[in-house]
Motif scaffolding. Structure first.
Motif, PDB file in Angstrom:
ATOM      1  N   ARG A 153       2.147  82.042  48.538  1.00 18.33           N
ATOM      2  CA  ARG A 153       1.550  81.182  47.520  1.00 18.33           C
ATOM      3  C   ARG A 153       2.589  80.233  46.975  1.00 18.33           C
ATOM      4  NH1 ARG A 153      -3.243  81.943  45.337  1.00 18.33           N
ATOM      5  NH2 ARG A 153      -4.442  83.754  46.035  1.00 18.33           N
ATOM      6  N   GLU A 154       3.849  80.686  47.041  1.00 22.16           N
ATOM      7  CA  GLU A 154       4.918  79.888  46.438  1.00 22.16           C
ATOM      8  C   GLU A 154       5.835  79.316  47.504  1.00 22.16           C
ATOM      9  OE1 GLU A 154       7.090  82.228  43.601  1.00 22.16           O
ATOM     10  OE2 GLU A 154       5.335  83.502  43.278  1.00 22.16           O
ATOM     11  N   GLN A 155       6.409  78.171  47.172  1.00 15.41           N
ATOM     12  CA  GLN A 155       7.504  77.648  47.983  1.00 15.41           C
ATOM     13  C   GLN A 155       8.686  78.590  47.801  1.00 15.41           C
ATOM     14  OE1 GLN A 155       7.780  75.319  50.069  1.00 15.41           O
ATOM     15  NE2 GLN A 155       6.040  73.949  49.731  1.00 15.41           N
ATOM     16  N   VAL A 156       9.590  78.601  48.772  1.00 19.31           N
ATOM     17  CA  VAL A 156      10.773  79.441  48.632  1.00 19.31           C
ATOM     18  C   VAL A 156      11.592  78.930  47.451  1.00 19.31           C
ATOM     19  CG1 VAL A 156      12.884  80.204  49.727  1.00 19.31           C
ATOM     20  CG2 VAL A 156      10.804  79.930  51.073  1.00 19.31           C
ATOM     21  N   LYS A 157      11.931  79.865  46.561  1.00 13.61           N
ATOM     22  CA  LYS A 157      12.659  79.461  45.362  1.00 13.61           C
ATOM     23  C   LYS A 157      14.165  79.656  45.575  1.00 13.61           C
ATOM     24  CE  LYS A 157      10.318  81.629  42.000  1.00 13.61           C
ATOM     25  NZ  LYS A 157       9.877  81.871  40.635  1.00 13.61           N
ATOM     26  N   PRO A 158      14.978  79.029  44.732  1.00 14.02           N
ATOM     27  CA  PRO A 158      16.417  79.244  44.825  1.00 14.02           C
ATOM     28  C   PRO A 158      16.727  80.727  44.646  1.00 14.02           C
ATOM     29  CG  PRO A 158      15.948  77.389  43.398  1.00 14.02           C
ATOM     30  CD  PRO A 158      14.637  78.018  43.725  1.00 14.02           C
ATOM     31  N   LEU A 159      17.695  81.219  45.428  1.00 13.47           N
ATOM     32  CA  LEU A 159      18.006  82.645  45.412  1.00 13.47           C
ATOM     33  C   LEU A 159      19.509  82.843  45.584  1.00 13.47           C
ATOM     34  CD1 LEU A 159      16.851  85.611  45.598  1.00 13.47           C
ATOM     35  CD2 LEU A 159      16.871  85.294  48.070  1.00 13.47           C
ATOM     36  N   THR A 160      20.024  83.832  44.881  1.00 13.20           N
ATOM     37  CA  THR A 160      21.433  84.184  45.081  1.00 13.20           C
ATOM     38  C   THR A 160      21.510  85.631  45.545  1.00 13.20           C
ATOM     39  OG1 THR A 160      21.635  84.900  42.784  1.00 13.20           O
ATOM     40  CG2 THR A 160      22.222  82.618  43.264  1.00 13.20           C
ATOM     41  N   PHE A 161      22.507  85.893  46.402  1.00 12.47           N
ATOM     42  CA  PHE A 161      22.782  87.270  46.835  1.00 12.47           C
ATOM     43  C   PHE A 161      24.129  87.683  46.281  1.00 12.47           C
ATOM     44  CE2 PHE A 161      20.053  85.705  50.173  1.00 12.47           C
ATOM     45  CZ  PHE A 161      19.284  86.793  50.532  1.00 12.47           C
ATOM     46  N   ARG A 162      24.241  88.916  45.881  1.00 12.24           N
ATOM     47  CA  ARG A 162      25.550  89.438  45.562  1.00 12.24           C
ATOM     48  C   ARG A 162      25.592  90.899  46.001  1.00 12.24           C
ATOM     49  NH1 ARG A 162      27.262  90.286  40.173  1.00 12.24           N
ATOM     50  NH2 ARG A 162      25.853  89.713  38.647  1.00 12.24           N
ATOM     51  N   LEU A 163      26.802  91.381  46.167  1.00 14.06           N
ATOM     52  CA  LEU A 163      26.916  92.778  46.569  1.00 14.06           C
ATOM     53  C   LEU A 163      26.557  93.654  45.377  1.00 14.06           C
ATOM     54  CD1 LEU A 163      30.087  92.771  48.816  1.00 14.06           C
ATOM     55  CD2 LEU A 163      27.723  93.196  49.507  1.00 14.06           C
TER      56      LEU A 163
ATOM     57  N   MET B 241      18.576  76.934  46.899  1.00 12.36           N
ATOM     58  CA  MET B 241      19.560  76.912  45.816  1.00 12.36           C
ATOM     59  C   MET B 241      20.518  75.736  46.000  1.00 12.36           C
ATOM     60  SD  MET B 241      20.530  78.754  43.122  1.00 12.36           S
ATOM     61  CE  MET B 241      21.282  77.503  42.095  1.00 12.36           C
ATOM     62  N   ALA B 242      20.979  75.561  47.250  1.00  9.39           N
ATOM     63  CA  ALA B 242      21.904  74.455  47.534  1.00  9.39           C
ATOM     64  C   ALA B 242      21.243  73.121  47.206  1.00  9.39           C
ATOM     65  CB  ALA B 242      22.328  74.498  49.000  1.00  9.39           C
ATOM     66  N   LYS B 243      19.965  73.030  47.530  1.00  9.91           N
ATOM     67  CA  LYS B 243      19.223  71.793  47.260  1.00  9.91           C
ATOM     68  C   LYS B 243      19.113  71.569  45.751  1.00  9.91           C
ATOM     69  CE  LYS B 243      16.354  71.241  50.605  1.00  9.91           C
ATOM     70  NZ  LYS B 243      15.153  71.707  51.329  1.00  9.91           N
ATOM     71  N   LEU B 244      18.834  72.663  45.039  1.00  6.86           N
ATOM     72  CA  LEU B 244      18.702  72.562  43.579  1.00  6.86           C
ATOM     73  C   LEU B 244      19.995  72.037  42.957  1.00  6.86           C
ATOM     74  CD1 LEU B 244      16.921  73.370  41.017  1.00  6.86           C
ATOM     75  CD2 LEU B 244      18.339  75.408  40.955  1.00  6.86           C
ATOM     76  N   LEU B 245      21.101  72.449  43.541  1.00  7.70           N
ATOM     77  CA  LEU B 245      22.386  72.030  42.992  1.00  7.70           C
ATOM     78  C   LEU B 245      22.734  70.598  43.407  1.00  7.70           C
ATOM     79  CD1 LEU B 245      24.298  75.348  43.641  1.00  7.70           C
ATOM     80  CD2 LEU B 245      23.648  74.447  41.414  1.00  7.70           C
ATOM     81  N   GLY B 246      21.941  70.036  44.273  1.00 13.90           N
ATOM     82  CA  GLY B 246      22.140  68.645  44.633  1.00 13.90           C
ATOM     83  C   GLY B 246      22.972  68.428  45.873  1.00 13.90           C
ATOM     84  N   TYR B 247      23.210  69.492  46.650  1.00 13.38           N
ATOM     85  CA  TYR B 247      24.011  69.312  47.864  1.00 13.38           C
ATOM     86  C   TYR B 247      23.124  68.820  48.993  1.00 13.38           C
ATOM     87  CZ  TYR B 247      27.468  71.904  45.252  1.00 13.38           C
ATOM     88  OH  TYR B 247      28.341  72.297  44.291  1.00 13.38           O
ATOM     89  N   ARG B 248      23.696  67.843  49.722  1.00 14.98           N
ATOM     90  CA  ARG B 248      22.898  67.269  50.800  1.00 14.98           C
ATOM     91  C   ARG B 248      22.862  68.188  52.018  1.00 14.98           C
ATOM     92  NH1 ARG B 248      25.157  62.487  48.852  1.00 14.98           N
ATOM     93  NH2 ARG B 248      26.948  62.930  50.169  1.00 14.98           N
ATOM     94  N   SER B 249      23.933  68.949  52.226  1.00 12.68           N
ATOM     95  CA  SER B 249      23.923  69.895  53.339  1.00 12.68           C
ATOM     96  C   SER B 249      24.439  71.228  52.819  1.00 12.68           C
ATOM     97  CB  SER B 249      24.807  69.399  54.480  1.00 12.68           C
ATOM     98  OG  SER B 249      26.170  69.546  54.114  1.00 12.68           O
ATOM     99  N   PRO B 250      24.043  72.317  53.475  1.00  8.78           N
ATOM    100  CA  PRO B 250      24.487  73.639  53.025  1.00  8.78           C
ATOM    101  C   PRO B 250      26.015  73.755  53.009  1.00  8.78           C
ATOM    102  CG  PRO B 250      22.737  73.847  54.652  1.00  8.78           C
ATOM    103  CD  PRO B 250      23.106  72.403  54.608  1.00  8.78           C
ATOM    104  N   GLU B 251      26.669  73.099  53.974  1.00 10.85           N
ATOM    105  CA  GLU B 251      28.131  73.216  54.067  1.00 10.85           C
ATOM    106  C   GLU B 251      28.801  72.798  52.760  1.00 10.85           C
ATOM    107  OE1 GLU B 251      26.285  71.935  56.510  1.00 10.85           O
ATOM    108  OE2 GLU B 251      26.653  73.443  58.063  1.00 10.85           O
ATOM    109  N   GLU B 252      28.236  71.802  52.095  1.00 12.29           N
ATOM    110  CA  GLU B 252      28.870  71.288  50.875  1.00 12.29           C
ATOM    111  C   GLU B 252      28.931  72.336  49.780  1.00 12.29           C
ATOM    112  OE1 GLU B 252      27.229  67.622  49.409  1.00 12.29           O
ATOM    113  OE2 GLU B 252      27.069  66.798  51.437  1.00 12.29           O
ATOM    114  N   ALA B 253      28.000  73.286  49.834  1.00 16.62           N
ATOM    115  CA  ALA B 253      27.925  74.266  48.741  1.00 16.62           C
ATOM    116  C   ALA B 253      28.992  75.340  48.876  1.00 16.62           C
ATOM    117  CB  ALA B 253      26.539  74.906  48.724  1.00 16.62           C
ATOM    118  N   VAL B 254      29.492  75.532  50.067  1.00 17.94           N
ATOM    119  CA  VAL B 254      30.444  76.621  50.289  1.00 17.94           C
ATOM    120  C   VAL B 254      31.732  76.363  49.492  1.00 17.94           C
ATOM    121  CG1 VAL B 254      31.775  77.882  52.040  1.00 17.94           C
ATOM    122  CG2 VAL B 254      29.468  77.026  52.560  1.00 17.94           C
TER     123      VAL B 254
END
Lengths: 874, 106
Positions: free
Chosen positions: A681-691, A642-655
């Protein structure tokens, strides 16, 4: 100079062809005498003319070849003679048991494979064909286009059906079906029915589902009306009449009345279900607003068009319709919607829309080709083996001919033998098919056939087919053998010329090429499945038990109780688990350019314990925590993809970036490492978690700690019973559940293995035929070599060399083809094993070994034979 | 007199066999008829008639000698049987009776 004047020879020949033999002599004499007289009295020309005229005048019944000869040949269609042919044929079969067994089994295997595949293909092609109105039924599917791409849904939103019918008169009826899991109770019986279908009252108008009891027009009209299939009626009511009885539905135990009993629907149908419950139950009771929720895509809609209505013309009117009813909604969500009408008969094999049931045309073609191949090769083997075998009977042919048997008489004998063999093969394949149908059903995961007794037309075709095979395969050996010249055979001087040898060699090569390709394929499928099972998925799936349907407020108490159990390490609630379905949510998340990026994203609704229990690694920020009160309404955790999809170079940037999703707005609090929540069969897709909110999250995952799984499970069941006294307890292991995604691949592997074995067996029969054929031809050579001092081993080597060359050639052909085909199959996986060289080496060795074993069967016998025997005739 | 009915051509053939007395076979019968009637006759028609007459029991046959003209092929000799003679007599009698029945011009 004065050559005698001759009558026209062609006329004489003509006379001889039609005239009965015992008359030819004196008629010809008369003709010649008259000719001679006429030459003298009328001249040669007139004499010749009259000669011809007389010949033609003799074409009369009395002169024709109708009189029985001195030693009459019996007609083929004569019961006594036919009985005799079969008697002798049977004796021959019994005399050479080994040969007969191999030959009959080979053909039986071919016929059986064909039969099963024919059943399978027919089953697949006749999906939904039981509906008489199938050509007018269309499924309403949805393409949802957003900036993130297009989602293909086979489902549509609730208000579409009713509004389409109001707006478009060419729609005769619509019916919406929605498959749900409902809890049903009757007395002590309680079941979570996974195949409960919510359906509009028009279900029976659109589909040809037969009601045994009840009125199809009204059975599903009132809320809480239930139609049971015969199967489910028996489950709840035994043999009692269930009409008018009540079942309790759902946790609240709403009373539902049984209004109909349906004949169990055909297996090859889109519309499967055990219990059908009226749609009004949902639209008037559970969710009264659903008929106005245009954005709620939760039902499958089928439209029945009026006869003559044009589906294409209708779909052209849909954009205006959508603009009219949903225009504002679509605009607000920044998406566009395209409705697609899919003809019912084409859905199963051709639809690109995801569905729980879909077939593959490619599989059907593959199987048909394999069936045809197996049958043709089995027939060719049959011919080859029969010919090879019957060469040993050359002496018999010689004796019979010398005694006066005509060519056709012998040919009939060989054809009768071949027909008898194919008849026995038919009987065997019938037994084999009957035994294999249950296995085949299991293998394909469907009830393709309920048993051979239900497939009489197929059995008839099978019988006709095998008789034809026997007849046709009998012709070649019959022609070859009946052409032998008795004098040569009896002198012992006959040698079969090599006619047809090249063809036979070619066929054996092709057979082996296909077998080797199948062996390579099997090995690659096997290694890939192994690779999938052992691949690190990025989450802990071992010792994880999932208890479904833990809904309602009791679930938290249950979870707390389980966490205190001995043998339980931890427990977590969620709406989805890896390997199962999950929700998708329309989300807006701030991207690296500071814009709110819109996309439909996979979503996991979880509780605080989920991320640690599943061993998901937090690579930036933090996981959900009870220390932050805002987490339940304002926090989102995303994965690296998901972070990659949004264009962030590192996970930290997304926080700490902003998001808005399903009425929640807030910030991203953490990023977890990618894990394979779908199949490999699939690459890991963008995913969000919420409570999860209080509605979602009824899957309870329990991590076991100790070794005493059985006792822990029964302790868990005890806890379940105290918290949910009215609900059945069920659970599954996560690793097994996850691997279910590869069920189709496991089936593929099993089919591959079976066909590979079958192909190898059949190829070996072909090789056996060829080997024995050529061994017989070289009998004398072998004898001479032995007399000159050759060892048995050197002779076996000599005989085997030629055939192993063929197998080698087959390998050279097969290896690249298998490599290309299997690479294509592997392309379907995002994570795949490499095709190792060892696979090819192993396949080559295996096929060479099998081939050598087959050939030795003949060559060792030939090598050990006493040379006196083979050379005696010289 | 059912069963011994003779067609015109059969009668001619039967007469020819009687005339040839012992030397009657396909070719000789054919030439005899051609000479007697002055028209050309099919060998096939002759043999068919011979065959029928034999079946009716009016003729009998045996295989006999060969001549160079026939390329050494044997002849089938036909002789008139008792029944054949009777049939011929019969016909002749009927013909005569009918001739006699024609009223003479006064």
């Amino acid at each position: 100079m004065n050559a005698p004047i001759q009558p026209p020879q062609w006329a004489t020949r003509l006379l001889r062809t039609f005239c009965a033999s015992q008359l030819v002599d004196d008629l010809e004499g008369d003709l010649l005498e008259l000719f001679a007289q006429r030459v003298r009295s009328l001249g040669p020309r007139e004499a010749r003319r009259r000669y011809v005229r007389d010949v033609f005048s003799l074409i009369r019944p009395f002169a024709m070849k109708e009189k029985p000869e001195k030693y009459p040949q019996p007609a083929f269609i004569q019961p006594a003679m036919i009985r005799n042919y079969f008697k002798i044929a049977f004796r021959n079969l019994a005399k050479h048991k080994m040969f007969s067994f191999i030959n009959i089994m080979g053909l039986s295997a071919g016929i059986t494979a064909c039969f099963l595949i024919a059943l399978y293909v027919h089953f697949e092609l006749s999906y939904d064909a039981f509906n008489k109105k199938a050509d007018r039924i269309y499924r309403l599917s949805s393409d949802i286009n957003s900036s993130a791409g297009t989602l293909h849904y086979s489902i549509s939103s609730w208000p579409l059906g009713p509004n389409l019918q109001t707006d478009f008169p060419e729609i005769e009826a619509f019916t919406r079906v929605s498959k749900e899991k409902y809890l049903f109770r009757k007395g002590d019986l309680k079941f979570n029915e996974e195949q409960t279908v919510l359906a509009d009252s028009t279900l029976f108008r659109v589909f040809d589902l037969e009601l045994l009891h009840g009125n199809p027009a009204t059975a599903l009209t009132a809320p809480f009306s239930v139609v049971l299939t015969e199967r489910s009626a028996r489950k709840y009511f035994g043999n009692a009449n269930p009409i008018g009885q009540t079942l309790l539905v759902g946790d609240n135990g709403d009373a539902a009345q049984v209004t109909g009993i349906m004949k169990d629907p055909p297996v090859n149908s889109q519309l499967t279900g055990d219990i059908f419950i009226s749609m009004t139950t949902h639209t008037r009771h559970y969710n009264k607003a659903v008929n106005e929720e245009w954005g709620n895509f939760g039902t499958t809609t089928y439209l029945l068009l009026k006869p003559g209505a044009n589906a294409n013309a209708l779909s052209r009117k849909f954009p205006a319709f959508l603009q009219r009813h949903m225009g504002r909604l679509l605009q607000a969500e920044k998406i566009s919607l395209t409705l697609v009408l899919e003809p019912l008969p084409e859905i199963y094999l051709h639809s690109k829309y995801e569905a729980e049931q879909s077939g593959s045309m490619a599989n059907i073609y593959t199987f048909t080709v394999i069936a045809a191949f197996i049958l043709v090769i089995a027939c060719i083997n049959f011919v080859n083996l029969t010919t090879a075998r019957s060469l040993e009977r050359a002496r018999e042919v010689g004796v019979r001919k010398a005694v006066g048997a005509g060519r056709w008489l012998l040919a009939r004998q060989f054809i009768a033998e071949s027909v008898l063999m194919s008849f026995l093969s038919f009987i065997f394949s019938l037994i084999l098919s009957a035994a294999l149908i249950p296995l085949f059903n299991e293998l394909s995961g469907k009830t393709i056939s309920r048993g051979i007794e239900y497939e009489l037309p197929f059995v008839g075709a099978l019988f006709a087919g095998s008789m034809l095979i026997g007849l046709v395969s009998g012709i070649y050996p019959a022609v070859v053998l009946s052409s032998l010249e008795p004098v040569k055979v009896l002198k012992g001087k006959f040698a079969m010329t090599g006619h047809g040898t090249l063809l036979r060699k070619g066929l054996v090569t092709v057979q082996f090429a296909i077998s080797i390709a199948l062996i390579i394929g099997t090995m690659i499928v096997y290694t890939q499945l192994n690779f999938l099972r052992s691949h690190d998925l990025g989450f802990a799936k071992d010792r994880m038990v999932v208890i479904p349907s833990a809904s309602g407020p009791e679930r938290n108490a249950l979870k707390a109780a389980l966490q205190n159990l001995n043998g339980v390490q931890s427990a977590a609630l969620s709406a989805s688990v890896p390997g199962g379905p999950n929700s998708q949510a329309h989300s807006r998340i701030e991207n690296s350019e500071g814009e709110m990026q819109v996309a439909t994203i996979d979503m996991y609704q979880v509780d605080f314990d989920f991320i640690p229990q599943y061993g998901l690694k937090v690579v930036a920020g933090r996981s959900f925590s009870k220390d932050f009160a805002t987490d339940s309404t304002k926090a989102l955790v995303i994965n690296e993809a998901m972070a990659k999809l949004l264009g962030y170079r590192s996970p930290e940037e997304a926080v700490n970036k902003k998001f808005s999703q399903w009425e929640r707005q807030g910030t991203i609090i953490g990023v977890v490492k990618d894990f394979n929540f779908k199949s490999l069969r699939e690459q890991v897709k963008p995913l969000t978690f919420r409570l999860a909110d209080r509605w979602n999250g009824d899957l309870l995952s329990v991590k076991l700690a100790g070794n005493d799984v059985r006792n822990t499970l029964s302790a868990i069941e005890q806890q379940w019973k105290t918290h949910y006294p009215d609900r059945p307890f069920s659970y599954y292991f996560l690793d097994e559940f996850y691997d279910r995604q590869y069920r189709a691949d496991v089936r593929f592997q099993r089919l591959f293995t079976n066909f590979a074995v079958l192909a190898i067996v059949i190829s070996c029969l072909g090789l056996l035929g060829l080997a024995s054929y050529s061994t017989i031809q070289r009998t004398k050579e072998i004898g001479v070599r032995k007399v000159m001092g050759a060892s048995a081993a050197s002779i076996v080597g000599l005989l085997s060399k030629d055939f192993l060359k063929l197998v080698g050639l087959a390998f050279v052909v097969a290896a690249p083809l298998a490599w290309i085909g299997m690479s294509r199959w592997l392309e379907g996986f995002a994570y795949k094993t490499d095709i190792g060289l060892w696979i090819f080496v192993a396949a080559a060795l295996l096929s060479a070994m099998v081939a050598f074993a087959t050939i030795s069967f003949q060559s060792i016998r030939a090598a050990l034979m006493n040379p006196v025997k083979s050379l005696r005739n010289e | 007199m059912k069963g011994t009915y003779l067609g015109e051509f059969e009668e001619v053939v039967l007469l020819a066999v009687a005339i040839l007395a012992g030397d009657a076979y396909g070719a000789s019968i054919t030439s005899e008829i051609e000479q007697q009637m002055g028209r050309s006759v099919n060998l096939g028609a002759v043999h068919a008639a011979l065959h029928r007459l034999e079946e009716k029991g009016l003729l009998s046959s045996r295989l006999g000698g060969a001549t160079a003209e026939r390329g050494g092929r044997s002849k089938r000799f036909f002789t008139v049987t008792m029944a054949g003679t009777k049939a011929l007599d019969n016909i002749r009698e009927i013909r005569n009776r009918m001739w006699n029945a024609i009223p003479k011009p006064a």
